[in-house]
Design a protein around this motif. Structure first.
Motif, PDB file in Angstrom:
ATOM      1  N   GLY A 231     -13.129  22.372 -27.614  1.00 14.18           N
ATOM      2  CA  GLY A 231     -13.618  23.696 -27.009  1.00 14.18           C
ATOM      3  C   GLY A 231     -13.899  23.337 -25.120  1.00 14.18           C
ATOM      4  O   GLY A 231     -14.250  24.198 -24.732  1.00 14.18           O
ATOM      5  N   THR A 232     -13.780  22.347 -24.950  1.00 12.25           N
ATOM      6  CA  THR A 232     -13.876  21.773 -24.307  1.00 12.25           C
ATOM      7  C   THR A 232     -12.159  22.659 -22.949  1.00 12.25           C
ATOM      8  O   THR A 232     -12.200  22.236 -21.875  1.00 12.25           O
ATOM      9  CB  THR A 232     -14.696  20.897 -23.342  1.00 12.25           C
ATOM     10  OG1 THR A 232     -13.452  19.481 -23.660  1.00 12.25           O
ATOM     11  CG2 THR A 232     -15.676  20.326 -24.112  1.00 12.25           C
TER      12      THR A 232
ATOM     13  N   ARG B 185     -25.697  31.415 -26.841  1.00  6.34           N
ATOM     14  CA  ARG B 185     -24.847  31.346 -26.458  1.00  6.34           C
ATOM     15  C   ARG B 185     -23.952  29.812 -26.536  1.00  6.34           C
ATOM     16  O   ARG B 185     -23.280  30.235 -27.605  1.00  6.34           O
ATOM     17  CB  ARG B 185     -24.330  31.430 -24.904  1.00  6.34           C
ATOM     18  CG  ARG B 185     -24.182  32.956 -24.331  1.00  6.34           C
ATOM     19  CD  ARG B 185     -24.305  32.650 -22.498  1.00  6.34           C
ATOM     20  NE  ARG B 185     -24.657  33.997 -22.460  1.00  6.34           N
ATOM     21  CZ  ARG B 185     -23.258  35.037 -22.155  1.00  6.34           C
ATOM     22  NH1 ARG B 185     -21.954  34.749 -22.171  1.00  6.34           N
ATOM     23  NH2 ARG B 185     -23.462  36.281 -21.219  1.00  6.34           N
ATOM     24  N   SER B 186     -24.792  29.057 -26.773  1.00  9.02           N
ATOM     25  CA  SER B 186     -23.981  27.521 -27.165  1.00  9.02           C
ATOM     26  C   SER B 186     -23.936  27.454 -28.820  1.00  9.02           C
ATOM     27  O   SER B 186     -23.188  27.239 -29.323  1.00  9.02           O
ATOM     28  CB  SER B 186     -25.094  26.792 -26.536  1.00  9.02           C
ATOM     29  OG  SER B 186     -24.910  26.383 -25.554  1.00  9.02           O
ATOM     30  N   HIS B 187     -25.171  28.309 -29.921  1.00  9.32           N
ATOM     31  CA  HIS B 187     -25.435  28.249 -30.350  1.00  9.32           C
ATOM     32  C   HIS B 187     -24.409  28.687 -31.218  1.00  9.32           C
ATOM     33  O   HIS B 187     -23.727  28.818 -31.893  1.00  9.32           O
ATOM     34  CB  HIS B 187     -26.818  28.813 -30.860  1.00  9.32           C
ATOM     35  CG  HIS B 187     -27.322  29.100 -32.212  1.00  9.32           C
ATOM     36  ND1 HIS B 187     -26.741  29.650 -33.433  1.00  9.32           N
ATOM     37  CD2 HIS B 187     -27.594  28.170 -32.975  1.00  9.32           C
ATOM     38  CE1 HIS B 187     -27.169  30.376 -34.601  1.00  9.32           C
ATOM     39  NE2 HIS B 187     -27.574  28.970 -34.015  1.00  9.32           N
TER      40      HIS B 187
ATOM     41  N   ILE C 113     -21.115  29.044 -30.444  1.00 13.09           N
ATOM     42  CA  ILE C 113     -20.279  29.367 -30.176  1.00 13.09           C
ATOM     43  C   ILE C 113     -19.771  27.674 -31.497  1.00 13.09           C
ATOM     44  O   ILE C 113     -18.876  27.925 -32.090  1.00 13.09           O
ATOM     45  CB  ILE C 113     -19.755  27.977 -28.607  1.00 13.09           C
ATOM     46  CG1 ILE C 113     -19.898  29.296 -27.496  1.00 13.09           C
ATOM     47  CG2 ILE C 113     -18.756  27.709 -28.468  1.00 13.09           C
ATOM     48  CD1 ILE C 113     -19.544  28.614 -26.579  1.00 13.09           C
ATOM     49  N   VAL C 114     -20.691  27.506 -31.388  1.00 12.98           N
ATOM     50  CA  VAL C 114     -20.547  25.876 -32.971  1.00 12.98           C
ATOM     51  C   VAL C 114     -20.865  26.739 -33.617  1.00 12.98           C
ATOM     52  O   VAL C 114     -19.829  26.394 -34.616  1.00 12.98           O
ATOM     53  CB  VAL C 114     -22.211  25.487 -32.442  1.00 12.98           C
ATOM     54  CG1 VAL C 114     -22.736  24.117 -33.446  1.00 12.98           C
ATOM     55  CG2 VAL C 114     -22.575  24.888 -30.922  1.00 12.98           C
TER      56      VAL C 114
ATOM     57  N   ILE D  82     -27.551  23.682 -27.958  1.00 14.63           N
ATOM     58  CA  ILE D  82     -27.718  24.573 -29.474  1.00 14.63           C
ATOM     59  C   ILE D  82     -28.772  25.287 -29.698  1.00 14.63           C
ATOM     60  O   ILE D  82     -28.756  26.273 -30.386  1.00 14.63           O
ATOM     61  CB  ILE D  82     -27.509  23.385 -30.741  1.00 14.63           C
ATOM     62  CG1 ILE D  82     -26.728  24.520 -31.790  1.00 14.63           C
ATOM     63  CG2 ILE D  82     -28.103  22.374 -30.728  1.00 14.63           C
ATOM     64  CD1 ILE D  82     -26.465  24.030 -32.879  1.00 14.63           C
TER      65      ILE D  82
ATOM     66  N   SER E 148     -20.871  19.182 -24.894  1.00 12.67           N
ATOM     67  CA  SER E 148     -22.163  19.818 -23.710  1.00 12.67           C
ATOM     68  C   SER E 148     -22.485  21.236 -24.754  1.00 12.67           C
ATOM     69  O   SER E 148     -22.959  22.408 -23.719  1.00 12.67           O
ATOM     70  CB  SER E 148     -20.578  20.793 -22.885  1.00 12.67           C
ATOM     71  OG  SER E 148     -19.620  21.290 -23.870  1.00 12.67           O
ATOM     72  N   PHE E 149     -21.410  21.247 -26.403  1.00 14.76           N
ATOM     73  CA  PHE E 149     -22.268  23.013 -26.474  1.00 14.76           C
ATOM     74  C   PHE E 149     -23.361  22.345 -27.295  1.00 14.76           C
ATOM     75  O   PHE E 149     -24.243  23.619 -27.680  1.00 14.76           O
ATOM     76  CB  PHE E 149     -21.205  23.371 -27.853  1.00 14.76           C
ATOM     77  CG  PHE E 149     -20.081  24.196 -27.147  1.00 14.76           C
ATOM     78  CD1 PHE E 149     -19.444  24.570 -26.218  1.00 14.76           C
ATOM     79  CD2 PHE E 149     -18.860  23.192 -27.705  1.00 14.76           C
ATOM     80  CE1 PHE E 149     -18.775  24.732 -25.069  1.00 14.76           C
ATOM     81  CE2 PHE E 149     -17.595  23.499 -26.357  1.00 14.76           C
ATOM     82  CZ  PHE E 149     -17.618  24.432 -25.176  1.00 14.76           C
TER      83      PHE E 149
ATOM     84  N   ILE F 224     -16.871  19.045 -31.792  1.00 14.53           N
ATOM     85  CA  ILE F 224     -17.464  19.913 -31.219  1.00 14.53           C
ATOM     86  C   ILE F 224     -18.565  18.820 -30.358  1.00 14.53           C
ATOM     87  O   ILE F 224     -19.353  18.330 -30.151  1.00 14.53           O
ATOM     88  CB  ILE F 224     -18.467  20.581 -32.080  1.00 14.53           C
ATOM     89  CG1 ILE F 224     -17.735  21.412 -33.120  1.00 14.53           C
ATOM     90  CG2 ILE F 224     -18.475  21.580 -30.955  1.00 14.53           C
ATOM     91  CD1 ILE F 224     -19.192  21.766 -34.481  1.00 14.53           C
TER      92      ILE F 224
END
Ligand code: C2E
Ligand code: CA
Ligand code: CA
Ligand code: CA
Length: 274
Positions: free
Chosen positions: A181-182, A213-215, A217-218, A208, A203-204, A200
């Motif tokens: 993802g990076t 947003r992070s949540h 994405i994960v 979380i 940074s995500f 994963i």
């Protein structure tokens, strides 16, 4: 003023020269450390979230310099890459990991996978003969071996990457995309490469719990990995709340200080005996 200026330039040059000397001295010391096998290994356990069981580990290299103390791999791995030392270093890591894990009785299926980091600069066709050689220690490790590569490494030449992965997959070696993802083209990797695992990026995971947003994405990456029948592994899990969210999202496994820091082989062995 001119005098002072000249003085400054001299001072500056001397400083650069000193830095270069230091740099070269460190390279020289690293070369010796590799030759004399002074690097050591630690193993960070990976936990299967549904059962709470340890299912694998990531091998991480350590260097204790006689004067400077512990030098971080974030510092000496790039140095090794720049000075043609990365292949001997990796060979050492592979062999030492195999011998230590075997001696600890952990290459009998107790650990389903042993993940080893490979640098971008060594991810090309030369990796095939290095990992398919018929030497006893490699044969012992190979059924459990998983190679972690970064997106940037895999993307350099997708065609060659696919060839390398397919050839090594045929002898049972698995592949994980590190820091997923990076990079800038994660999805095309999934489309083009026969990989087994997505890692994963920390940074995500860091946000979380507090960032929707992070949540999201994960959650999406976990769903993606399920659709492709890949393992999803979360890295850098530091808090119980993060682990709980990951479990609820059906993330396959996780590693991080919340579960365990990277351990010397004896401590890993003990942990697995409990
Ligand atoms: P990486 O592959 O992303 O490895 C994860 C790093 O995060 C490791 O740092 C690990 O000790 C650290 N870590 C694990 N859990 C946590 C956590 O909960 N919180 C935090 N803040 N950190 C955590 P380490 O061992 O210093 O390694 C740094 C990098 O150096 C690695 O990043 C990898 O890119 C490289 N590296 C380490 N060992 C090797 C090796 O044997 N070969 C190669 N090519 N690279 C290596
Ligand atoms: Ca890694
Ligand atoms: Ca990583
Ligand atoms: Ca990372």
């Amino acid at each position: 003023a001119k005098q002072a200026g000249i003085g400054k330039i001299r001072f500056y040059n001397a400083e650069i020269a000193a830095q270069q000397n230091q740099h070269l001295a460190l390279v020289e010391a690293l070369k010796q450390a590799i030759q004399q096998q002074q690097l050591s290994l630690v193993y960070q356990p990976q936990y299967h979230l549904a059962s709470g069981e340890i299912c694998g580990c990531e091998v991480l290299v350590r260097w204790q310099h006689p004067q400077l103390g512990a030098v971080s791999p974030a510092q000496f791995i790039p140095l090794a890459e720049q000075h043609h030392l990365i292949e001997p270093l990796s060979n050492l890591v592979l062999k030492q990991a195999s011998l230590e894990l075997d001696q600890a009785g952990l290459l009998n299926g107790r650990l389903q996978q042993v993940s080893i980091n490979i640098s971008a600069s060594e991810f090309h066709t030369d990796l095939i003969p290095r990992l398919t050689r018929d030497v006893a220690w490699l044969q012992r490790l190979r059924p459990f071996l998983q190679i972690e590569i970064t997106e940037t490494a895999a993307l350099e030449d997708l065609h060659t990457s696919a060839e390398v992965i397919k050839t090594l997959a045929a002898v049972g070696i698995r592949f994980s995309i590190d820091d997923f993802g990076t990079g800038y083209s994660s999805l095309s990797l999934l489309n083009d490469l026969p990989i087994d695992e997505i890692k994963i990026d920390k940074s995500f995971i860091d946000h979380i719990v507090d960032s929707p947003r992070s949540h999201a994405i994960v959650e999406t990456v976990i769903k993606l990995s399920q659709a492709f029948q890949l393992n999803s592994v979360a890295e850098g899990v530091e808090q119980a709340a993060q682990a709980a969210v990951l479990k609820q999202l059906n993330c396959h496994s996780a590693q991080g200080f919340y579960f365990s820091k990277p351990l010397p082989i004896d401590d890993l062995q003990q942990l697995l005996q409990q």
